[in-house]
Motif scaffolding. Structure first.
Motif, PDB file in Angstrom:
ATOM      1  N   VAL A  59     -25.991  29.506  12.253  1.00 46.99           N
ATOM      2  CA  VAL A  59     -26.186  28.104  12.606  1.00 46.99           C
ATOM      3  C   VAL A  59     -25.130  27.737  13.648  1.00 46.99           C
ATOM      4  O   VAL A  59     -23.954  27.579  13.320  1.00 46.99           O
ATOM      5  N   TYR A  60     -25.562  27.668  14.897  1.00 50.15           N
ATOM      6  CA  TYR A  60     -24.672  27.252  15.973  1.00 50.15           C
ATOM      7  C   TYR A  60     -24.715  25.737  16.083  1.00 50.15           C
ATOM      8  O   TYR A  60     -25.640  25.083  15.588  1.00 50.15           O
ATOM      9  N   THR A 117     -25.598  23.875  18.355  1.00 53.17           N
ATOM     10  CA  THR A 117     -26.823  23.402  18.996  1.00 53.17           C
ATOM     11  C   THR A 117     -28.027  23.430  18.050  1.00 53.17           C
ATOM     12  O   THR A 117     -29.061  22.851  18.357  1.00 53.17           O
ATOM     13  N   ASP A 118     -27.881  24.089  16.898  1.00 51.29           N
ATOM     14  CA  ASP A 118     -28.969  24.203  15.919  1.00 51.29           C
ATOM     15  C   ASP A 118     -28.888  23.162  14.810  1.00 51.29           C
ATOM     16  O   ASP A 118     -29.781  23.085  13.975  1.00 51.29           O
ATOM     17  N   LYS A 148     -29.148  20.124  12.453  1.00 50.01           N
ATOM     18  CA  LYS A 148     -30.118  19.051  12.242  1.00 50.01           C
ATOM     19  C   LYS A 148     -29.700  18.239  11.015  1.00 50.01           C
ATOM     20  O   LYS A 148     -29.339  18.792   9.977  1.00 50.01           O
TER      21      LYS A 148
END
Length: 147
Positions: free
Chosen positions: A91-92, A94-95, A97
């Motif tokens: 999980v970067y 940018t990922d 949520k």
């Protein structure tokens, strides 16, 4: 940027290196308490051996703030708490949520909250993101999850 028929070349001022271990990367980022805790709990080799993980590393200040609470825990309890900081899958930043649920190697689930541009995981604020390691990614958080 130097364009050519096959793409773009970017000139850099140093030799690129492969990502290092969690221990080496954390120490290079000024984080010593997590590698020390993993070693003390006998989890350093276990965590380094996992593939495609996301580690939520408490800052050294977080460990200092929680020192009194950690002293009363057994080695097994500390190991269990540390496993709750290691999520399966990459999980970067940018990922991320809002409302995402991340399963940890300890069998717990961490909930992600995004509020006013800040990211919280397991109730702790993410203060540094995307430290690449050879088996995943590390994000630094401001507390110890579960304490």
């Amino acid at each position: 940027d130097l364009a050519f028929d096959g793409g773009i070349v970017h000139i850099v001022d140093a030799v690129l290196t492969l990502p290092r271990s969690i221990d080496e990367t954390a120490r290079a980022a000024g984080i010593t308490a997590l590698p020390n805790a993993l070693k003390s709990a006998g989890l350093d080799a276990v965590v380094e051996g996992l593939k495609d993980i996301t580690v939520f590393a408490p800052s050294d200040a977080a460990f200092e703030a929680a020192a009194a609470g950690l002293k009363g825990l057994s080695a097994e309890q500390v190991a269990g708490a540390l496993k709750g900081h290691v999520a399966q899958g990459l999980v970067y930043s940018t990922d991320v949520k809002d409302g995402a649920k991340l399963k940890t190697v300890g069998g717990t689930t961490l909930e992600v909250k995004v509020k006013d541009g800040a990211v919280w995981v397991g109730g702790k604020k993410v203060i540094k993101t995307d430290l690449l390691v050879r088996n995943g990614v590390v994000h630094v958080i401001d507390g110890i999850i579960g304490l």
